[in-house]
Design a protein around this motif. Structure first.
Motif, PDB file in Angstrom:
ATOM      1  N   SER A  99     -25.604  30.864   2.843  1.00 33.36           N
ATOM      2  CA  SER A  99     -25.514  31.224   4.264  1.00 33.36           C
ATOM      3  C   SER A  99     -24.078  31.174   4.757  1.00 33.36           C
ATOM      4  CB  SER A  99     -26.373  30.290   5.108  1.00 33.36           C
ATOM      5  OG  SER A  99     -27.729  30.493   4.823  1.00 33.36           O
TER       6      SER A  99
ATOM      7  N   GLY B 298     -21.708  31.819   8.565  1.00 32.45           N
ATOM      8  CA  GLY B 298     -21.660  32.091   9.994  1.00 32.45           C
ATOM      9  C   GLY B 298     -20.387  32.837  10.356  1.00 32.45           C
TER      10      GLY B 298
ATOM     11  N   THR C  97     -21.897  35.026  17.904  1.00 32.44           N
ATOM     12  CA  THR C  97     -22.030  34.533  16.537  1.00 32.44           C
ATOM     13  C   THR C  97     -23.035  35.388  15.769  1.00 32.44           C
ATOM     14  OG1 THR C  97     -23.812  33.015  17.136  1.00 32.44           O
ATOM     15  CG2 THR C  97     -21.566  32.119  17.189  1.00 32.44           C
TER      16      THR C  97
ATOM     17  N   GLU D 130     -25.346  34.856  11.987  1.00 30.35           N
ATOM     18  CA  GLU D 130     -25.654  34.029  10.828  1.00 30.35           C
ATOM     19  C   GLU D 130     -26.351  34.906   9.801  1.00 30.35           C
ATOM     20  OE1 GLU D 130     -28.390  30.258   9.426  1.00 30.35           O
ATOM     21  OE2 GLU D 130     -28.339  30.801  11.541  1.00 30.35           O
TER      22      GLU D 130
END
Length: 119
Positions: free
Chosen positions: A5, A7, A22, A24
Protein backbone atom coordinates in the motif's frame (compact mmCIF):
# COMPACT_ATOMS: atom_id res chain seq x y z
CA UNK A 1 -3.67 -11.86 -1.13
CA UNK A 2 -1.68 -9.06 0.41
CA UNK A 3 -0.30 -6.16 -1.50
CA UNK A 4 1.88 -3.15 -1.00
CA UNK A 5 0.00 0.00 0.00
CA UNK A 6 1.00 3.56 -0.73
CA UNK A 7 -0.46 6.94 0.15
CA UNK A 8 -0.29 10.05 -2.03
CA UNK A 9 -0.69 13.46 -0.39
CA UNK A 10 -1.43 16.76 -2.14
CA UNK A 11 -0.73 19.89 -0.11
CA UNK A 12 -0.63 23.61 -0.52
CA UNK A 13 2.50 25.06 -2.13
CA UNK A 14 2.87 27.76 0.52
CA UNK A 15 2.33 28.14 4.24
CA UNK A 16 0.50 26.73 6.10
CA UNK A 17 0.98 23.75 3.70
CA UNK A 18 -2.46 22.29 4.44
CA UNK A 19 -3.26 18.84 3.08
CA UNK A 20 -5.74 19.33 0.24
CA UNK A 21 -6.25 15.73 -0.80
CA UNK A 22 -5.08 12.15 -0.51
CA UNK A 23 -5.22 8.87 -2.41
CA UNK A 24 -4.54 5.41 -1.03
CA UNK A 25 -3.67 2.59 -3.40
CA UNK A 26 -2.66 -1.04 -2.94
CA UNK A 27 -0.59 -2.84 -5.57
CA UNK A 28 -1.30 -6.56 -6.03
CA UNK A 29 1.50 -8.15 -8.05
CA UNK A 30 -0.16 -11.57 -8.40
CA UNK A 31 -3.28 -10.11 -10.02
CA UNK A 32 -1.50 -7.35 -11.99
CA UNK A 33 -3.72 -4.62 -10.55
CA UNK A 34 -3.56 -1.48 -8.49
CA UNK A 35 -6.63 -1.06 -6.30
CA UNK A 36 -7.57 2.48 -5.23
CA UNK A 37 -8.86 2.19 -1.67
CA UNK A 38 -9.70 5.84 -1.13
CA UNK A 39 -9.52 9.26 -2.76
CA UNK A 40 -10.31 12.34 -0.70
CA UNK A 41 -10.28 16.02 -1.64
CA UNK A 42 -11.03 18.72 0.94
CA UNK A 43 -14.33 20.47 0.43
CA UNK A 44 -12.63 23.82 -0.33
CA UNK A 45 -10.36 22.20 -2.93
CA UNK A 46 -13.08 20.39 -4.89
CA UNK A 47 -13.67 21.45 -8.46
CA UNK A 48 -10.01 22.43 -8.95
CA UNK A 49 -8.89 19.26 -10.79
CA UNK A 50 -7.10 17.89 -7.74
CA UNK A 51 -9.02 14.59 -7.87
CA UNK A 52 -7.88 14.16 -11.47
CA UNK A 53 -4.28 14.90 -10.48
CA UNK A 54 -4.38 12.36 -7.65
CA UNK A 55 -5.76 9.68 -9.97
CA UNK A 56 -3.20 10.52 -12.65
CA UNK A 57 -0.46 10.09 -10.01
CA UNK A 58 -1.92 6.68 -9.08
CA UNK A 59 -1.95 5.64 -12.75
CA UNK A 60 1.61 6.85 -13.29
CA UNK A 61 2.85 4.83 -10.31
CA UNK A 62 0.97 1.77 -11.58
CA UNK A 63 2.42 2.12 -15.10
CA UNK A 64 5.94 2.69 -13.76
CA UNK A 65 5.58 -0.51 -11.72
CA UNK A 66 4.27 -2.33 -14.82
CA UNK A 67 0.74 -3.00 -13.58
CA UNK A 68 -1.89 -3.64 -16.24
CA UNK A 69 -4.93 -2.04 -14.65
CA UNK A 70 -6.32 0.18 -11.93
CA UNK A 71 -9.53 -0.77 -10.12
CA UNK A 72 -11.73 1.03 -7.61
CA UNK A 73 -15.19 0.86 -6.07
CA UNK A 74 -17.40 3.92 -5.81
CA UNK A 75 -20.89 4.58 -4.43
CA UNK A 76 -23.38 5.20 -7.21
CA UNK A 77 -24.75 8.20 -5.33
CA UNK A 78 -21.32 9.90 -5.47
CA UNK A 79 -22.07 11.37 -8.89
CA UNK A 80 -19.11 13.79 -9.05
CA UNK A 81 -16.67 10.92 -8.41
CA UNK A 82 -18.38 8.56 -10.88
CA UNK A 83 -18.30 11.32 -13.52
CA UNK A 84 -14.61 12.05 -12.86
CA UNK A 85 -13.63 8.37 -13.14
CA UNK A 86 -15.58 7.99 -16.40
CA UNK A 87 -13.86 11.07 -17.87
CA UNK A 88 -10.51 9.53 -16.88
CA UNK A 89 -11.37 6.40 -18.88
CA UNK A 90 -12.69 4.05 -16.18
CA UNK A 91 -15.29 1.49 -17.26
CA UNK A 92 -17.86 -0.50 -15.24
CA UNK A 93 -17.49 -4.21 -16.05
CA UNK A 94 -19.71 -5.27 -13.15
CA UNK A 95 -22.00 -3.92 -10.50
CA UNK A 96 -22.23 -5.28 -6.97
CA UNK A 97 -24.16 -4.30 -3.89
CA UNK A 98 -22.96 -4.02 -0.33
CA UNK A 99 -25.51 -4.30 2.44
CA UNK A 100 -25.25 -1.68 5.13
CA UNK A 101 -27.46 -0.56 7.95
CA UNK A 102 -28.35 2.98 8.88
CA UNK A 103 -29.29 2.92 12.54
CA UNK A 104 -31.59 -0.08 12.90
CA UNK A 105 -33.01 0.25 9.38
CA UNK A 106 -31.34 -2.07 6.85
CA UNK A 107 -30.40 -0.33 3.63
CA UNK A 108 -28.81 -1.14 0.31
CA UNK A 109 -25.68 0.74 -0.63
CA UNK A 110 -24.94 0.13 -4.31
CA UNK A 111 -21.31 0.34 -5.32
CA UNK A 112 -19.87 -0.08 -8.77
CA UNK A 113 -16.49 -1.51 -9.65
CA UNK A 114 -14.68 0.69 -12.15
CA UNK A 115 -11.61 -0.47 -14.06
CA UNK A 116 -9.10 1.19 -16.35
CA UNK A 117 -6.75 -0.86 -18.48
CA UNK A 118 -3.37 0.84 -18.62
CA UNK A 119 -1.38 1.05 -21.84
Amino acid sequence: STGESLGIVAQEKSRPYRVLGTAEVTFYKKSDKAYVRNVYVRQDARGTGLGNQLMEAVEELARDSEFGKVELDVDTNNLPAVSMYRKLGYDTPGIHAVMSSIGNVPGLNVRIRMVKELS
